[in-house]
Enzyme design. Structure first.
Site, PDB file in Angstrom:
ATOM      1  N   SER A 186      -6.063   5.035 -10.867  1.00 39.33           N
ATOM      2  CA  SER A 186      -7.456   5.137 -10.450  1.00 39.33           C
ATOM      3  C   SER A 186      -8.329   5.300 -11.692  1.00 39.33           C
ATOM      4  O   SER A 186      -8.242   4.475 -12.599  1.00 39.33           O
ATOM      5  CB  SER A 186      -7.634   6.268  -9.434  1.00 39.33           C
ATOM      6  OG  SER A 186      -8.879   6.182  -8.794  1.00 39.33           O
TER       7      SER A 186
ATOM      8  N   ASP B 191      -5.648  -1.414  -0.934  1.00 40.00           N
ATOM      9  CA  ASP B 191      -6.450  -0.308  -1.464  1.00 40.00           C
ATOM     10  C   ASP B 191      -7.887  -0.453  -0.969  1.00 40.00           C
ATOM     11  O   ASP B 191      -8.525  -1.480  -1.181  1.00 40.00           O
ATOM     12  CB  ASP B 191      -6.406  -0.344  -2.997  1.00 40.00           C
ATOM     13  CG  ASP B 191      -6.898   0.939  -3.640  1.00 40.00           C
ATOM     14  OD1 ASP B 191      -7.771   1.606  -3.060  1.00 40.00           O
ATOM     15  OD2 ASP B 191      -6.414   1.247  -4.748  1.00 40.00           O
TER      16      ASP B 191
ATOM     17  N   HIS C 243      -4.557   3.370  -1.722  1.00 40.06           N
ATOM     18  CA  HIS C 243      -4.868   3.905  -3.056  1.00 40.06           C
ATOM     19  C   HIS C 243      -3.808   4.899  -3.511  1.00 40.06           C
ATOM     20  O   HIS C 243      -4.084   6.031  -3.868  1.00 40.06           O
ATOM     21  CB  HIS C 243      -6.248   4.545  -3.049  1.00 40.06           C
ATOM     22  CG  HIS C 243      -6.789   4.794  -4.422  1.00 40.06           C
ATOM     23  ND1 HIS C 243      -6.905   3.796  -5.358  1.00 40.06           N
ATOM     24  CD2 HIS C 243      -7.231   5.930  -5.023  1.00 40.06           C
ATOM     25  CE1 HIS C 243      -7.401   4.310  -6.471  1.00 40.06           C
ATOM     26  NE2 HIS C 243      -7.595   5.587  -6.300  1.00 40.06           N
TER      27      HIS C 243
END
Length: 195
Positions: free
Chosen positions: A66, A137, A169
């Protein structure tokens, strides 16, 4: 962290500027400067590691997912880091494709923080990259990684990739997480040396 140390790797973590649980000034250092101060701090950390007698400066790698994936990508394209490799998981590469409120808090608008785009920096890759992303995601949508894939292919730059169909995610399920960590260790063994 424990798996990596048990596998024989030295793990070093740094709370660079922008991290929470510090002063307001420490956290707000990224305001309109995402991709700047925190990478400068990581360069200082890499140089510190290089000063240690038991660290081989040709074998330094970075990993993140991320925003950590964004940082790993930015660090891999920062000549001052001199990374051998980086594991780049679900990196936000176009802030309009990232469903997280702090981008607006720290950036205002993408135009106000144009330096935070890693794509123009790809010519400066210092080492090998493993790019990972969950194909479903809904936070850092997959198009963030397809921008990187397209740009690297257009530049004829080799890279490695692992996609997770149906994963969002983060990778879920024991078998897939085991595969993910085996992929990490295999990549690190090949790019920074056997443990």
């Amino acid at each position: 962290t424990q798996l990596l140390t048990e596998a024989g790797y030295i793990v070093f973590r740094l709370d660079n500027r922008g991290e929470g649980d510090r002063s307001a000034a420490f956290k707000q250092a990224l305001h309109l400067r995402m991709g700047g101060p925190e990478i400068e701090d990581q360069v200082l950390a890499a140089n510190y590691l290089r000063s240690l007698p038991y660290v081989d400066d040709a074998r330094i790698a970075m990993m993140g997912w991320s925003y950590g994936g964004f940082m790993s990508l930015m660090a891999l394209t920062e000549p001052g880091m001199g990374l051998a490799s980086a594991i780049v998981g679900a990196p936000p590469t176009a802030w309009g494709l990232y469903d997280t409120h702090y981008t607006e808090r720290f950036m205002s608008t993408p135009e106000a923080n144009a330096a935070a785009d890693a794509i123009p920096r790809l010519d400066d890759l210092t080492g090998r990259m493993l790019l990972l992303h969950g194909m479903a995601d809904d936070n850092v949508i997959f198009e963030n990684s397809t921008r990187v894939i397209d740009a690297l292919q257009a530049r004829s730059i080799p890279f490695e990739m692992m996609l997770y169909p149906g994963q969002r995610h983060g990778v879920r399920g024991n078998e897939r997480q085991l595969q993910q960590w085996r992929t990490y260790l295999d990549f690190l063994d090949r790019t920074v040396g056997r443990r």
